[in-house]
Design a protein around this motif. Structure first.
Motif, PDB file in Angstrom:
ATOM      1  N   VAL A  19       0.880  -1.177   0.000  1.00  0.00           N
ATOM      2  CA  VAL A  19       0.000   0.000   0.000  1.00  0.00           C
ATOM      3  C   VAL A  19       0.911   1.218   0.000  1.00  0.00           C
ATOM      4  O   VAL A  19       1.606   1.501   0.983  1.00  0.00           O
ATOM      5  CB  VAL A  19      -0.925   0.011   1.231  1.00  0.00           C
ATOM      6  CG1 VAL A  19      -1.753   1.294   1.257  1.00  0.00           C
ATOM      7  CG2 VAL A  19      -1.821  -1.216   1.225  1.00  0.00           C
ATOM      8  N   SER A  20       0.943   1.928  -1.122  1.00  0.00           N
ATOM      9  CA  SER A  20       1.866   3.040  -1.271  1.00  0.00           C
ATOM     10  C   SER A  20       1.145   4.371  -1.105  1.00  0.00           C
ATOM     11  O   SER A  20      -0.048   4.490  -1.371  1.00  0.00           O
ATOM     12  CB  SER A  20       2.543   2.982  -2.641  1.00  0.00           C
ATOM     13  OG  SER A  20       1.577   3.032  -3.672  1.00  0.00           O
ATOM     14  N   ARG A  21       1.900   5.371  -0.666  1.00  0.00           N
ATOM     15  CA  ARG A  21       1.373   6.730  -0.525  1.00  0.00           C
ATOM     16  C   ARG A  21       2.249   7.683  -1.334  1.00  0.00           C
ATOM     17  O   ARG A  21       3.455   7.469  -1.463  1.00  0.00           O
ATOM     18  CB  ARG A  21       1.360   7.165   0.947  1.00  0.00           C
ATOM     19  CG  ARG A  21       0.386   6.380   1.821  1.00  0.00           C
ATOM     20  CD  ARG A  21       0.464   6.838   3.271  1.00  0.00           C
ATOM     21  NE  ARG A  21      -0.415   6.071   4.135  1.00  0.00           N
ATOM     22  CZ  ARG A  21      -1.671   6.386   4.407  1.00  0.00           C
ATOM     23  NH1 ARG A  21      -2.186   7.493   3.870  1.00  0.00           N
ATOM     24  NH2 ARG A  21      -2.406   5.645   5.196  1.00  0.00           N
ATOM     25  N   GLY A  36      -7.851   7.045 -10.000  1.00  0.00           N
ATOM     26  CA  GLY A  36      -7.822   5.643 -10.405  1.00  0.00           C
ATOM     27  C   GLY A  36      -8.340   5.394 -11.802  1.00  0.00           C
ATOM     28  O   GLY A  36      -9.000   4.380 -12.038  1.00  0.00           O
ATOM     29  N   ASP A  69      -2.948   7.846  -9.184  1.00  0.00           N
ATOM     30  CA  ASP A  69      -2.888   6.519  -9.797  1.00  0.00           C
ATOM     31  C   ASP A  69      -1.778   5.719  -9.151  1.00  0.00           C
ATOM     32  O   ASP A  69      -0.767   6.283  -8.706  1.00  0.00           O
ATOM     33  CB  ASP A  69      -2.642   6.620 -11.308  1.00  0.00           C
ATOM     34  CG  ASP A  69      -3.154   5.398 -12.062  1.00  0.00           C
ATOM     35  OD1 ASP A  69      -2.553   4.321 -11.922  1.00  0.00           O
ATOM     36  OD2 ASP A  69      -4.156   5.519 -12.774  1.00  0.00           O
ATOM     37  N   THR A  70      -1.946   4.403  -9.121  1.00  0.00           N
ATOM     38  CA  THR A  70      -0.890   3.551  -8.569  1.00  0.00           C
ATOM     39  C   THR A  70       0.279   3.414  -9.525  1.00  0.00           C
ATOM     40  O   THR A  70       1.377   3.028  -9.110  1.00  0.00           O
ATOM     41  CB  THR A  70      -1.441   2.154  -8.245  1.00  0.00           C
ATOM     42  OG1 THR A  70      -2.037   1.598  -9.430  1.00  0.00           O
ATOM     43  CG2 THR A  70      -2.477   2.215  -7.143  1.00  0.00           C
ATOM     44  N   GLU A  71       0.060   3.690 -10.812  1.00  0.00           N
ATOM     45  CA  GLU A  71       1.101   3.537 -11.818  1.00  0.00           C
ATOM     46  C   GLU A  71       1.650   4.901 -12.229  1.00  0.00           C
ATOM     47  O   GLU A  71       0.915   5.750 -12.747  1.00  0.00           O
ATOM     48  CB  GLU A  71       0.549   2.829 -13.057  1.00  0.00           C
ATOM     49  CG  GLU A  71       0.068   1.412 -12.812  1.00  0.00           C
ATOM     50  CD  GLU A  71       1.215   0.460 -12.509  1.00  0.00           C
ATOM     51  OE1 GLU A  71       2.353   0.732 -12.973  1.00  0.00           O
ATOM     52  OE2 GLU A  71       0.980  -0.546 -11.819  1.00  0.00           O
ATOM     53  N   GLY A 123       0.194   6.557  -5.905  1.00  0.00           N
ATOM     54  CA  GLY A 123      -0.047   5.815  -4.687  1.00  0.00           C
ATOM     55  C   GLY A 123      -1.416   5.173  -4.679  1.00  0.00           C
ATOM     56  O   GLY A 123      -2.229   5.369  -5.602  1.00  0.00           O
ATOM     57  N   ASP A 124      -1.683   4.401  -3.657  1.00  0.00           N
ATOM     58  CA  ASP A 124      -2.975   3.762  -3.477  1.00  0.00           C
ATOM     59  C   ASP A 124      -4.066   4.825  -3.394  1.00  0.00           C
ATOM     60  O   ASP A 124      -3.926   5.818  -2.669  1.00  0.00           O
ATOM     61  CB  ASP A 124      -2.941   2.929  -2.193  1.00  0.00           C
ATOM     62  CG  ASP A 124      -4.276   2.336  -1.844  1.00  0.00           C
ATOM     63  OD1 ASP A 124      -4.650   1.319  -2.454  1.00  0.00           O
ATOM     64  OD2 ASP A 124      -4.953   2.911  -0.965  1.00  0.00           O
ATOM     65  N   THR A 125      -5.160   4.615  -4.108  1.00  0.00           N
ATOM     66  CA  THR A 125      -6.199   5.638  -4.183  1.00  0.00           C
ATOM     67  C   THR A 125      -6.804   5.917  -2.814  1.00  0.00           C
ATOM     68  O   THR A 125      -6.982   7.078  -2.418  1.00  0.00           O
ATOM     69  CB  THR A 125      -7.303   5.225  -5.165  1.00  0.00           C
ATOM     70  OG1 THR A 125      -6.719   4.983  -6.442  1.00  0.00           O
ATOM     71  CG2 THR A 125      -8.357   6.316  -5.292  1.00  0.00           C
ATOM     72  N   THR A 127      -4.368   7.782  -0.561  1.00  0.00           N
ATOM     73  CA  THR A 127      -4.146   9.136  -1.058  1.00  0.00           C
ATOM     74  C   THR A 127      -5.351  10.026  -0.782  1.00  0.00           C
ATOM     75  O   THR A 127      -5.202  11.183  -0.367  1.00  0.00           O
ATOM     76  CB  THR A 127      -3.856   9.104  -2.569  1.00  0.00           C
ATOM     77  OG1 THR A 127      -2.745   8.239  -2.816  1.00  0.00           O
ATOM     78  CG2 THR A 127      -3.537  10.486  -3.089  1.00  0.00           C
TER      79      THR A 127
END
Length: 584
Positions: A182-184, A273, A292-294, A310-312, A315
């Protein structure tokens, strides 16, 4: 029981929770299918075409978020997987494709049916490899599965025909533990985005499927910003139903004027997203914030002022923490109210078109004289009837083209409904095989396929797969005897219709000949009862409804060029028709 290559692969699939494997049997696959035969918790679903198998596996992956599996034997069998695998890749669906190959000793000799699978799948797969020794297992299988799940794409594992029965040395079982991160985004970028949102007077949110898991957070943000939410087609199932007071439907060619206006009227666009690809539908000169995650998705459709990778959900929660406006204190809601009023007016007009009695009124009779002289069934009537009859947890699939247009406009994704289609690749013939895969997951859950007549006939043989496996899919066929979207595209460009007419059989009679319940509808007054009969009938049902081939789906923002092109096309068609008559 010996630990053969085939046995290790099949046992591992069972441990992963895979429940079905889709494919067409063949010599190179014999060790693998025989291993499946002897496995209680894994079902072999024999399809009539490998493309259908790949579509079915992709559908399962999209519905569950886990691994879908399909197989194709050596040469042509593997080649046939390609289109369904491309759809999985474009949909970011984790799919493992196991491809057969010629015997090891014959590799590179241009042997009968030999195809270089590693080259064949080089563009579609995030991982591809050919097993050349039993000692490569289980590590190579683990690598393939981790790539498919971790990179959310297609992995292709090629197994030569004489390798499946060889024994694997050692007894280590495969291990697939994989926890998604899970990224921020960068905190400074998040604060900058919050500042821009605070300064904005009219924010519109474009929300995609990537935000679906964060529904409540996204709704809270829309409320905080008093922002209308334009939904991508794939986001319908996450955000449309359950009385969402912010959504205004779709934009683009299948969209509505309210959604298009909500984008145009905004001074700031917040993309959550989504990788919505149609550049012409983004307004110019707006402040744009994208989540967006990408990282590669940021700014590739429209110039972006702040990109948040990051994770929607994480974020959006960070944005809510940083916004100056307190919850419930957005004083100016005029932008949201205006968009919703437009959307409600548009929906009321659409409801009138979906009334079976519409053509009997004065306006309807005038309209029919221009575009429905044969008094065929309006597709709006059919789509609305299905919406009323279908369960609130139904899974819908739709073929690319006009069937998707009618689903988008008249089927509400309320409750636990789900939606799958070839919405990134845009393939024909996807609805029925995707419904096949969905129904295999749960034979009690209602699965409804919106089929175009062109799409259905392309993979018609796999109706037999529904029959063989007693899958109660309800196939709703919009039988307008046309490749409808192509017809519309030609006419909007000012070209007369050409090459789009389909000489269809009675699809209901074809279904009956296959042992499937078939219902054919030609009278608008019979639509409602026929739809209800189809949903009450046990087993698979094909509902063949003769719809108006000249029905026009007006884009959300029709241009003068499109209108002029359509008029010119109709004139050319009329002249051609008159000339054909004179020549008889």
């Amino acid at each position: 029981m010996p630990r053969t290559v085939a046995r290790v692969i099949v046992d591992a699939l069972g441990e992963l929770g895979v429940r079905q494997v889709f494919g067409v049997v063949g010599d190179a696959l014999n060790p693998l299918t025989d291993a499946i035969r002897g496995t209680e918790n894994l079902e072999w679903v024999g399809c009539r075409h490998e493309e259908a198998a790949a579509f079915a596996a992709s559908a399962q992956s999209q519905l569950t978020g886990t691994l879908g599996v399909c197989m194709g034997t050596v040469g042509p069998g593997s080649v046939h997987l390609l289109n369904g695998l491309y759809d999985a890749a474009k949909s970011h669906a984790p799919v493992l494709a196991i491809a057969g190959q010629v015997p090891l000793a014959e590799l590179g000799s241009d042997y009968f049916q030999e195809v270089d699978n590693d080259a064949l799948f080089s563009d579609v797969a995030v991982f591809r490899a050919t097993i050349t020794s039993p000692d490569q297992l289980p590590q190579m299988l683990e690598t393939a599965v981790r790539n498919a799940l971790g990179r959310r794409g297609v992995a292709v594992l090629t197994v030569p025909g004489d390798l499946g029965e060889r024994e694997v040395t050692g007894d280590r079982p495969p291990r697939f533990s994989l926890t998604p991160p899970v990224s921020r985004p960068d905190p400074a970028a998040g604060r900058r985005a919050a500042e821009l949102l605070d300064r904005s007077e009219r924010v519109t949110m474009l929300v995609g499927e990537g935000a679906r898991a964060a529904r409540e957070d996204v709704l809270a943000l829309a409320d905080r910003l008093a922002a209308p939410m334009v939904l991508t087609l794939k986001a319908k199932a996450g955000f449309e139903g359950d009385h969402n007071p912010f959504q205004v439907g779709q934009t683009g060619l299948i969209g509505n004027p309210a959604a298009a206006a909500a984008l145009q009227d905004a001074d700031t666009l917040l993309l959550l997203g989504t990788d919505f690809p149609y550049r012409d539908w983004y307004p110019e000169g707006r402040t744009v914030i994208q989540v967006d995650t990408e990282a590669t998705h940021i700014g590739r459709r429209v110039p972006v002022d702040v990109g948040l990778v990051g994770d929607t959900g994480a974020t959006v929660r960070d944005l809510l923490d940083h916004l100056a406006t307190a919850p419930g204190n957005a004083t100016d809601r005029s932008h949201l109210d205006k968009a919703r009023e437009r959307f409600d007016r548009w929906r009321a007009g659409q409801a009138r078109l979906a009334d079976p009695r519409h053509d009997k009124g004065l306006v309807g009779r005038l309209r029919s004289a221009l575009d429905n002289r044969a008094h065929d069934i309006r597709p709006e009537v059919l789509a609305a009837a299905v919406d009323r009859a279908a369960a609130d947890d139904a899974v819908f699939t739709s073929d690319t083209g006009m069937a998707t247009v009618w689903l988008s406009r008249f089927v509400e994704m309320r409750g636990e409904r789900r939606l799958i289609g070839s919405y990134n690749l845009g393939s024909m013939a996807n609805a029925m095989p995707q419904a096949l895969g969905a129904q295999c997951l749960d034979r009690e859950r209602q699965v409804v396929a919106f089929c175009g007549d062109g799409g259905l006939s392309m993979l018609l043989g796999d109706l037999m797969t529904l029959k063989t496996h007693r899958l109660p899919v309800k196939l709703v066929v919009f039988d307008n005897r046309r490749l409808g979207m192509v017809k519309l595209e030609q006419e909007q460009a000012g070209l007369p219709e050409f090459g789009t007419v389909l000489d269809n059989p009675d699809f209901a009679a074809v279904a009956e000949a296959m042992g499937i319940t078939g219902i054919r509808v030609t009278d608008p007054s019979d639509v409602e009862s026929a739809v209800r009969r189809a949903f009450r009938s046990p087993g698979p049902v094909l509902l063949d409804v003769l719809t108006n081939p000249d029905e026009i789906a007006v884009p959300a923002q029709p241009t003068v060029e499109q209108g002029w092109g359509f008029a010119v096309a109709k004139l050319k068609e009329a002249v051609r028709s008159h000339g054909d008559t004179d020549g008889q």
